[in-house]
Design a protein around this motif. Structure first.
Motif, PDB file in Angstrom:
ATOM      1  N   GLY A  74       0.784  -1.219   0.000  1.00 40.92           N
ATOM      2  CA  GLY A  74       0.000   0.000   0.000  1.00 40.92           C
ATOM      3  C   GLY A  74       0.821   1.276   0.000  1.00 40.92           C
ATOM      4  O   GLY A  74       0.261   2.364   0.078  1.00 40.92           O
ATOM      5  N   LYS A  75       2.147   1.172  -0.089  1.00 45.26           N
ATOM      6  CA  LYS A  75       2.994   2.357   0.031  1.00 45.26           C
ATOM      7  C   LYS A  75       3.736   2.720  -1.252  1.00 45.26           C
ATOM      8  O   LYS A  75       4.588   3.593  -1.238  1.00 45.26           O
ATOM      9  N   THR A  76       3.407   2.084  -2.370  1.00 45.50           N
ATOM     10  CA  THR A  76       4.116   2.395  -3.611  1.00 45.50           C
ATOM     11  C   THR A  76       3.850   3.822  -4.066  1.00 45.50           C
ATOM     12  O   THR A  76       4.757   4.512  -4.508  1.00 45.50           O
ATOM     13  N   GLY A  77       2.621   4.263  -3.975  1.00 48.65           N
ATOM     14  CA  GLY A  77       2.256   5.589  -4.471  1.00 48.65           C
ATOM     15  C   GLY A  77       2.700   6.726  -3.579  1.00 48.65           C
ATOM     16  O   GLY A  77       2.778   7.862  -4.030  1.00 48.65           O
ATOM     17  N   VAL A  78       2.987   6.440  -2.322  1.00 44.75           N
ATOM     18  CA  VAL A  78       3.351   7.517  -1.397  1.00 44.75           C
ATOM     19  C   VAL A  78       4.832   7.522  -1.048  1.00 44.75           C
ATOM     20  O   VAL A  78       5.288   8.368  -0.296  1.00 44.75           O
ATOM     21  N   SER A  79       5.586   6.585  -1.590  1.00 42.81           N
ATOM     22  CA  SER A  79       7.024   6.547  -1.366  1.00 42.81           C
ATOM     23  C   SER A  79       7.718   7.351  -2.453  1.00 42.81           C
ATOM     24  O   SER A  79       7.170   7.543  -3.539  1.00 42.81           O
ATOM     25  N   ILE A  80       8.918   7.806  -2.175  1.00 42.25           N
ATOM     26  CA  ILE A  80       9.676   8.589  -3.148  1.00 42.25           C
ATOM     27  C   ILE A  80       9.827   7.772  -4.429  1.00 42.25           C
ATOM     28  O   ILE A  80      10.247   6.627  -4.394  1.00 42.25           O
ATOM     29  N   GLY A  81       9.465   8.352  -5.549  1.00 45.24           N
ATOM     30  CA  GLY A  81       9.514   7.666  -6.834  1.00 45.24           C
ATOM     31  C   GLY A  81       8.160   7.170  -7.291  1.00 45.24           C
ATOM     32  O   GLY A  81       7.976   6.821  -8.448  1.00 45.24           O
ATOM     33  N   GLY A  82       7.190   7.093  -6.369  1.00 48.15           N
ATOM     34  CA  GLY A  82       5.829   6.690  -6.718  1.00 48.15           C
ATOM     35  C   GLY A  82       5.731   5.274  -7.261  1.00 48.15           C
ATOM     36  O   GLY A  82       6.643   4.462  -7.125  1.00 48.15           O
ATOM     37  N   THR A  83       4.620   5.006  -7.911  1.00 50.06           N
ATOM     38  CA  THR A  83       4.352   3.649  -8.398  1.00 50.06           C
ATOM     39  C   THR A  83       5.285   3.225  -9.524  1.00 50.06           C
ATOM     40  O   THR A  83       5.442   2.042  -9.771  1.00 50.06           O
ATOM     41  N   SER A  84       5.930   4.170 -10.189  1.00 59.38           N
ATOM     42  CA  SER A  84       6.834   3.789 -11.273  1.00 59.38           C
ATOM     43  C   SER A  84       8.164   3.259 -10.753  1.00 59.38           C
ATOM     44  O   SER A  84       8.861   2.534 -11.465  1.00 59.38           O
ATOM     45  N   GLU A  85       8.546   3.587  -9.509  1.00 60.47           N
ATOM     46  CA  GLU A  85       9.836   3.158  -8.978  1.00 60.47           C
ATOM     47  C   GLU A  85       9.739   2.220  -7.774  1.00 60.47           C
ATOM     48  O   GLU A  85      10.764   1.771  -7.263  1.00 60.47           O
ATOM     49  N   ASN A  86       8.531   1.922  -7.311  1.00 58.36           N
ATOM     50  CA  ASN A  86       8.371   1.108  -6.109  1.00 58.36           C
ATOM     51  C   ASN A  86       7.494  -0.111  -6.373  1.00 58.36           C
ATOM     52  O   ASN A  86       6.561  -0.039  -7.162  1.00 58.36           O
ATOM     53  N   VAL A  87       7.809  -1.206  -5.687  1.00 54.32           N
ATOM     54  CA  VAL A  87       7.015  -2.425  -5.773  1.00 54.32           C
ATOM     55  C   VAL A  87       6.735  -2.934  -4.362  1.00 54.32           C
ATOM     56  O   VAL A  87       7.490  -2.685  -3.437  1.00 54.32           O
ATOM     57  N   GLU A  88       5.615  -3.654  -4.220  1.00 57.01           N
ATOM     58  CA  GLU A  88       5.221  -4.209  -2.930  1.00 57.01           C
ATOM     59  C   GLU A  88       5.735  -5.626  -2.722  1.00 57.01           C
ATOM     60  O   GLU A  88       5.696  -6.130  -1.601  1.00 57.01           O
ATOM     61  N   SER A  89       6.177  -6.250  -3.796  1.00 59.92           N
ATOM     62  CA  SER A  89       6.726  -7.600  -3.664  1.00 59.92           C
ATOM     63  C   SER A  89       7.724  -7.843  -4.782  1.00 59.92           C
ATOM     64  O   SER A  89       7.667  -7.211  -5.830  1.00 59.92           O
ATOM     65  N   PHE A  90       8.636  -8.748  -4.504  1.00 62.93           N
ATOM     66  CA  PHE A  90       9.594  -9.177  -5.515  1.00 62.93           C
ATOM     67  C   PHE A  90       9.420 -10.675  -5.645  1.00 62.93           C
ATOM     68  O   PHE A  90       9.567 -11.418  -4.676  1.00 62.93           O
ATOM     69  N   ASP A  91       9.049 -11.132  -6.831  1.00 63.37           N
ATOM     70  CA  ASP A  91       8.747 -12.536  -7.078  1.00 63.37           C
ATOM     71  C   ASP A  91       9.792 -13.132  -8.006  1.00 63.37           C
ATOM     72  O   ASP A  91      10.057 -12.573  -9.070  1.00 63.37           O
ATOM     73  N   VAL A  92      10.350 -14.247  -7.591  1.00 57.54           N
ATOM     74  CA  VAL A  92      11.326 -14.959  -8.413  1.00 57.54           C
ATOM     75  C   VAL A  92      10.798 -16.374  -8.634  1.00 57.54           C
ATOM     76  O   VAL A  92      10.363 -17.036  -7.698  1.00 57.54           O
TER      77      VAL A  92
END
Length: 189
Positions: A74-92
């Motif tokens: 829930g914090k991608t849009g409010v973190s520095i860089g917004g939704t274009s630079e942030n992800v809530e999970s990393f899946d491999v």
């Protein structure tokens, strides 16, 4: 004289109450909840005769190569860089195959030699002690059947970050590398 004190005290008390109410609701990744953003990667693991395979997943480095950072849900849009630079999970996604190593060719898929693939993980936030519990790692499946020289098995690893409860915890982890050590092992009954 006393009415002057009362007139001065009421606005101060109201300001304190307002500060407590809004400050108590403040979070370190404050903002609205948005749709999850995820980033994915894939790897191949080949397990040889009687050997475990250990690998290190550097989440921060892998995301940085994509121009991304891991933030709490829930914090991608409010973190520095917004939704274009942030992800809530990393899946491999790991493709795991159990086969003989080198030039050995003793077992064929038709021999129906099966074992149990177990994937274990340990993780850490580099350079920080006491906050590894903020990292969530989900391995799916953690245990499954695998056939020697048979079809490969797909294992997914999902890495998430929980929101720190205090500013001190936030300050300790912000900008630090997250590493996940994975061990792939096959056992037979």
């Amino acid at each position: 004289m006393e009415s002057r004190k009362k007139r001065w005290l009421i606005p101060v008390l109201l300001a304190c109450i307002f500060g407590l109410l809004t400050g108590g609701a403040y979070t370190y990744w404050a903002g609205t909840v948005s749709d999850p953003a995820a980033s994915t990667d894939s790897e191949t693991v080949v397990i040889g005769q009687g050997q475990n395979v250990t690998t290190e997943l550097d989440v921060s480095k892998a995301l940085a190569s994509q121009g991304k950072k891991l933030v709490p849900a829930g914090k991608t849009g409010v973190s520095i860089g917004g939704t274009s630079e942030n992800v809530e999970s990393f899946d491999v996604t790991y493709t795991v195959k159990w086969q003989e190593s080198g030039s050995a060719d003793v077992i064929d898929a038709s021999d129906n030699v099966t074992g149990t693939l177990a994937v274990t993980e340990t993780h850490q936030i580099e350079g920080v002690t006491g906050h590894d519990d903020l990292v969530g790692v989900e391995v799916t499946p953690a245990n499954t059947q695998i056939k020697a020289d048979g079809e490969s098995v797909t294992v997914t690893v999902k890495v998430t970050l929980k929101e720190p409860a205090t500013k001190a915890a936030y300050d300790a982890i912000v900008g630090q590398n997250i590493k996940v050590n994975l061990t792939f092992a096959v056992t037979q009954p």
